[in-house]
Design a protein around this motif. Sequence first.
Motif, PDB file in Angstrom:
ATOM      1  N   LEU A   1       0.695  -1.189   0.028  1.00 31.01           N
ATOM      2  CA  LEU A   1       0.072  -0.099  -0.094  1.00 31.01           C
ATOM      3  C   LEU A   1       0.882   1.274   0.034  1.00 31.01           C
ATOM      4  CD1 LEU A   1      -2.433  -0.930   2.902  1.00 31.01           C
ATOM      5  CD2 LEU A   1      -2.955  -1.219   0.469  1.00 31.01           C
ATOM      6  N   GLY A   2       0.263   2.359  -0.621  1.00 31.72           N
ATOM      7  CA  GLY A   2       1.045   3.672  -0.605  1.00 31.72           C
ATOM      8  C   GLY A   2      -0.010   4.773  -1.230  1.00 31.72           C
ATOM      9  N   ARG A   3       0.592   5.803  -0.782  1.00 32.34           N
ATOM     10  CA  ARG A   3      -0.351   7.119  -1.476  1.00 32.34           C
ATOM     11  C   ARG A   3       0.771   7.879  -2.064  1.00 32.34           C
ATOM     12  NH1 ARG A   3      -5.461   8.486   1.171  1.00 32.34           N
ATOM     13  NH2 ARG A   3      -5.927   6.889   2.773  1.00 32.34           N
ATOM     14  N   GLY A   4       0.113   8.684  -2.942  1.00 30.99           N
ATOM     15  CA  GLY A   4       1.005   9.726  -3.899  1.00 30.99           C
ATOM     16  C   GLY A   4       2.217   8.756  -4.751  1.00 30.99           C
ATOM     17  N   THR A   5       3.065   9.253  -4.780  1.00 30.29           N
ATOM     18  CA  THR A   5       4.237   8.613  -5.636  1.00 30.29           C
ATOM     19  C   THR A   5       4.454   7.130  -5.071  1.00 30.29           C
ATOM     20  OG1 THR A   5       6.044   9.791  -4.342  1.00 30.29           O
ATOM     21  CG2 THR A   5       5.249  10.560  -6.615  1.00 30.29           C
ATOM     22  N   ASN A   6       4.058   6.983  -3.764  1.00 34.46           N
ATOM     23  CA  ASN A   6       4.239   5.689  -3.229  1.00 34.46           C
ATOM     24  C   ASN A   6       3.144   4.541  -3.484  1.00 34.46           C
ATOM     25  OD1 ASN A   6       6.521   6.190  -1.457  1.00 34.46           O
ATOM     26  ND2 ASN A   6       5.089   7.550  -0.403  1.00 34.46           N
ATOM     27  N   TYR A   7       2.247   5.084  -4.207  1.00 42.20           N
ATOM     28  CA  TYR A   7       1.186   4.201  -4.898  1.00 42.20           C
ATOM     29  C   TYR A   7       1.847   3.580  -6.279  1.00 42.20           C
ATOM     30  CZ  TYR A   7      -2.897   2.992  -7.938  1.00 42.20           C
ATOM     31  OH  TYR A   7      -3.684   2.382  -8.838  1.00 42.20           O
ATOM     32  N   PRO A   8       2.184   3.999  -6.946  1.00 39.61           N
ATOM     33  CA  PRO A   8       2.883   3.319  -8.181  1.00 39.61           C
ATOM     34  C   PRO A   8       4.326   2.546  -7.523  1.00 39.61           C
ATOM     35  CG  PRO A   8       3.024   5.606  -8.686  1.00 39.61           C
ATOM     36  CD  PRO A   8       2.235   5.593  -7.466  1.00 39.61           C
ATOM     37  N   LEU A   9       5.033   2.916  -6.523  1.00 40.58           N
ATOM     38  CA  LEU A   9       5.886   2.289  -5.901  1.00 40.58           C
ATOM     39  C   LEU A   9       5.454   1.021  -5.330  1.00 40.58           C
ATOM     40  CD1 LEU A   9       9.016   2.018  -5.737  1.00 40.58           C
ATOM     41  CD2 LEU A   9       8.748   3.411  -3.435  1.00 40.58           C
ATOM     42  N   ALA A  10       4.357   1.143  -4.692  1.00 39.37           N
ATOM     43  CA  ALA A  10       3.493  -0.311  -4.321  1.00 39.37           C
ATOM     44  C   ALA A  10       3.333  -1.032  -5.363  1.00 39.37           C
ATOM     45  CB  ALA A  10       2.450   0.155  -3.474  1.00 39.37           C
ATOM     46  N   MET A  11       2.837  -0.727  -6.369  1.00 43.83           N
ATOM     47  CA  MET A  11       2.538  -1.534  -7.661  1.00 43.83           C
ATOM     48  C   MET A  11       3.906  -2.223  -7.863  1.00 43.83           C
ATOM     49  SD  MET A  11      -0.534   0.063  -9.491  1.00 43.83           S
ATOM     50  CE  MET A  11      -0.064   1.767  -9.827  1.00 43.83           C
ATOM     51  N   GLU A  12       4.839  -1.362  -7.929  1.00 43.08           N
ATOM     52  CA  GLU A  12       6.469  -1.911  -8.404  1.00 43.08           C
ATOM     53  C   GLU A  12       6.732  -2.834  -7.391  1.00 43.08           C
ATOM     54  OE1 GLU A  12       8.400  -2.134 -10.768  1.00 43.08           O
ATOM     55  OE2 GLU A  12      10.352  -2.232  -9.754  1.00 43.08           O
ATOM     56  N   GLY A  13       6.722  -2.702  -6.355  1.00 39.02           N
ATOM     57  CA  GLY A  13       7.034  -3.899  -5.141  1.00 39.02           C
ATOM     58  C   GLY A  13       6.199  -5.108  -5.335  1.00 39.02           C
ATOM     59  N   ALA A  14       5.138  -5.225  -5.663  1.00 38.41           N
ATOM     60  CA  ALA A  14       4.112  -6.236  -5.722  1.00 38.41           C
ATOM     61  C   ALA A  14       4.886  -6.884  -6.956  1.00 38.41           C
ATOM     62  CB  ALA A  14       2.734  -5.840  -5.956  1.00 38.41           C
ATOM     63  N   LEU A  15       5.081  -6.210  -8.141  1.00 36.39           N
ATOM     64  CA  LEU A  15       5.351  -6.957  -9.350  1.00 36.39           C
ATOM     65  C   LEU A  15       6.913  -7.428  -9.074  1.00 36.39           C
ATOM     66  CD1 LEU A  15       5.393  -7.355 -12.319  1.00 36.39           C
ATOM     67  CD2 LEU A  15       6.261  -4.712 -12.737  1.00 36.39           C
ATOM     68  N   LYS A  16       7.543  -6.650  -8.715  1.00 33.51           N
ATOM     69  CA  LYS A  16       9.029  -7.361  -8.076  1.00 33.51           C
ATOM     70  C   LYS A  16       8.716  -8.622  -7.382  1.00 33.51           C
ATOM     71  CE  LYS A  16      10.968  -5.722 -10.059  1.00 33.51           C
ATOM     72  NZ  LYS A  16      11.357  -4.566 -11.159  1.00 33.51           N
ATOM     73  N   LEU A  17       7.874  -8.551  -6.256  1.00 37.24           N
ATOM     74  CA  LEU A  17       7.853  -9.924  -5.604  1.00 37.24           C
ATOM     75  C   LEU A  17       7.284 -11.041  -6.558  1.00 37.24           C
ATOM     76  CD1 LEU A  17       8.409 -10.895  -2.518  1.00 37.24           C
ATOM     77  CD2 LEU A  17       5.682 -10.449  -2.314  1.00 37.24           C
ATOM     78  N   LYS A  18       6.190 -10.818  -7.083  1.00 44.00           N
ATOM     79  CA  LYS A  18       5.582 -11.779  -8.075  1.00 44.00           C
ATOM     80  C   LYS A  18       6.641 -12.362  -9.013  1.00 44.00           C
ATOM     81  CE  LYS A  18       1.962  -8.678  -9.349  1.00 44.00           C
ATOM     82  NZ  LYS A  18       0.889  -8.262  -9.810  1.00 44.00           N
ATOM     83  N   GLU A  19       7.382 -11.617  -9.558  1.00 38.24           N
ATOM     84  CA  GLU A  19       8.069 -12.016 -10.798  1.00 38.24           C
ATOM     85  C   GLU A  19       9.179 -13.011 -10.155  1.00 38.24           C
ATOM     86  OE1 GLU A  19       9.991  -7.924 -12.444  1.00 38.24           O
ATOM     87  OE2 GLU A  19       9.794  -9.490 -13.647  1.00 38.24           O
ATOM     88  N   ILE A  20       9.735 -12.690  -9.069  1.00 38.52           N
ATOM     89  CA  ILE A  20      10.983 -13.442  -8.665  1.00 38.52           C
ATOM     90  C   ILE A  20      10.742 -14.451  -7.667  1.00 38.52           C
ATOM     91  CG2 ILE A  20      12.786 -11.809  -9.714  1.00 38.52           C
ATOM     92  CD1 ILE A  20      13.297 -10.872  -6.784  1.00 38.52           C
ATOM     93  N   SER A  21       9.721 -14.187  -6.732  1.00 39.54           N
ATOM     94  CA  SER A  21       9.544 -15.150  -5.873  1.00 39.54           C
ATOM     95  C   SER A  21       8.247 -16.173  -6.019  1.00 39.54           C
ATOM     96  CB  SER A  21       9.187 -14.412  -4.297  1.00 39.54           C
ATOM     97  OG  SER A  21       8.168 -13.811  -4.242  1.00 39.54           O
ATOM     98  N   TYR A  22       7.450 -15.750  -6.998  1.00 39.01           N
ATOM     99  CA  TYR A  22       6.018 -16.301  -7.339  1.00 39.01           C
ATOM    100  C   TYR A  22       5.171 -16.303  -6.158  1.00 39.01           C
ATOM    101  CZ  TYR A  22       9.714 -18.419 -10.586  1.00 39.01           C
ATOM    102  OH  TYR A  22      10.910 -18.346 -11.207  1.00 39.01           O
ATOM    103  N   ILE A  23       5.464 -15.296  -5.337  1.00 39.42           N
ATOM    104  CA  ILE A  23       4.399 -15.205  -4.288  1.00 39.42           C
ATOM    105  C   ILE A  23       3.200 -14.246  -4.957  1.00 39.42           C
ATOM    106  CG2 ILE A  23       3.742 -14.210  -2.015  1.00 39.42           C
ATOM    107  CD1 ILE A  23       6.592 -15.182  -1.241  1.00 39.42           C
ATOM    108  N   HIS A  24       2.143 -14.265  -4.771  1.00 38.27           N
ATOM    109  CA  HIS A  24       0.752 -13.377  -5.335  1.00 38.27           C
ATOM    110  C   HIS A  24       1.071 -12.070  -4.541  1.00 38.27           C
ATOM    111  CE1 HIS A  24      -3.122 -11.683  -5.187  1.00 38.27           C
ATOM    112  NE2 HIS A  24      -2.760 -11.426  -6.298  1.00 38.27           N
ATOM    113  N   ALA A  25       1.247 -10.975  -5.212  1.00 39.80           N
ATOM    114  CA  ALA A  25       1.066  -9.717  -4.402  1.00 39.80           C
ATOM    115  C   ALA A  25       0.281  -8.671  -5.355  1.00 39.80           C
ATOM    116  CB  ALA A  25       2.681  -9.379  -4.416  1.00 39.80           C
ATOM    117  N   GLU A  26      -0.200  -7.714  -4.589  1.00 40.70           N
ATOM    118  CA  GLU A  26      -0.793  -6.708  -5.199  1.00 40.70           C
ATOM    119  C   GLU A  26      -0.455  -5.232  -4.666  1.00 40.70           C
ATOM    120  OE1 GLU A  26      -4.995  -7.006  -6.362  1.00 40.70           O
ATOM    121  OE2 GLU A  26      -5.236  -8.738  -5.178  1.00 40.70           O
TER     122      GLU A  26
END
Length: 364
Positions: free
Chosen positions: A225-250
């Motif tokens: 979760l994040g607000r402002g510019t930390n909202y896209p950064l939250a999406m980036e964090g979830a993408l990074k986790l998904k792609e390399i750990s295969y854990i579902h993240a949003e």
Amino acid sequence: DKGNHRHFMAKEIYEQPEVIPHTFGHYLDLENERVALPELPFDLAGVSHISITACGTALYAGAIAEYWFERFGRVPVNIDIASEFRYRETPLQPDGVTIVISQSGETADTLASLRYAKEQGQKVIAVVNVPTSTIAREADAVLPTLAGVEIGVASTKAFTCQLATLACLAVAVGRAKGHLQDEDERKLVRAMMEVPRLMTEALTLSPEIELLSRTLAKAQDVLYLGRGTNYPLAMEGALKLKEISYIHAEGYAAGELKHGPIALIDEKMPVVVIAPYDRVFEKTVSNMEEVAARGGRIILVTDPKGAELANVPAMQKLILPEMPATVAPLVYSIPVQLIAYHTAVLMGTDVDQPRNLAKSVTVE
Ligand code: M6R
């Protein structure tokens, strides 16, 4: 060559305090504390509208920059995923500029979007890491990200170098359009010059993040979760986790929690909250309280002030130094990347070559 690192991804994360000043060095006049872009084939003062398009991590860099273009340049921004942008037949404004962002410069949908924008009479700026790429060749202007070769499939240093480049472009737009005063620009440039030092400090959180990733490695789903510019950064964090750990993240905007994702929260659900102390911090604290009340486990990425003010049960904190808000997304990227990295290492996945993924997606 991975140097002392186990994976290219780790090497590339640790390279950021070196490549970021290199990128800023290309776009800043350090002596006069000004942004100094290479000459563009059109005048930024006349830009009435900005469209941004890209895929994956590059899109999230654009989504962070959207806040900067609006704040510094007072220019309306439209941003969309390249695979949507190219087929949406979106009407593009005359005097509009389209910014395409791509590490490889070869992503099929991003290239097709560039061609669509050109057909619509837009000026196209490409923010690319590979200067000899097709996207770089076809754009009207190229702003290289200068991150050096990125080998890990998960983009890390290219992302923060995209942010550095886009921040400079946003300041240049702000100045050209008369919305940024000299003193504001100097302040921003000084903040940019602090980034390498702040990143080096952020990297010292690595052992702490490694411990904490044991919790994440056991999770089935992780919410960011994040607000402002930390909202896209939250999406980036979830993408990074998904792609390399295969854990579902949003990744979600913290304010959207109540509109659906809160139903997911239970004691098995780690929630990574990216929230430096800023003007929306108190709002994010109430979201954290809602998560805690439902037994959710919070990992708060914040600064000393934020850490002091947020106290909810079952919370772990990663504390970064205090810093100006504009450069925070660059520095907060480090813990976000390290969380994904350490979790994936614990899971035993192929960190640099995750399953089903390619470094460059040249087909639709
Ligand atoms: O080369 P590009 O920047 O155009 O690639 C875009 C995406 O495919 C890329 O960012 C992808 O999402 C990464 N694997 C994310 O780490």
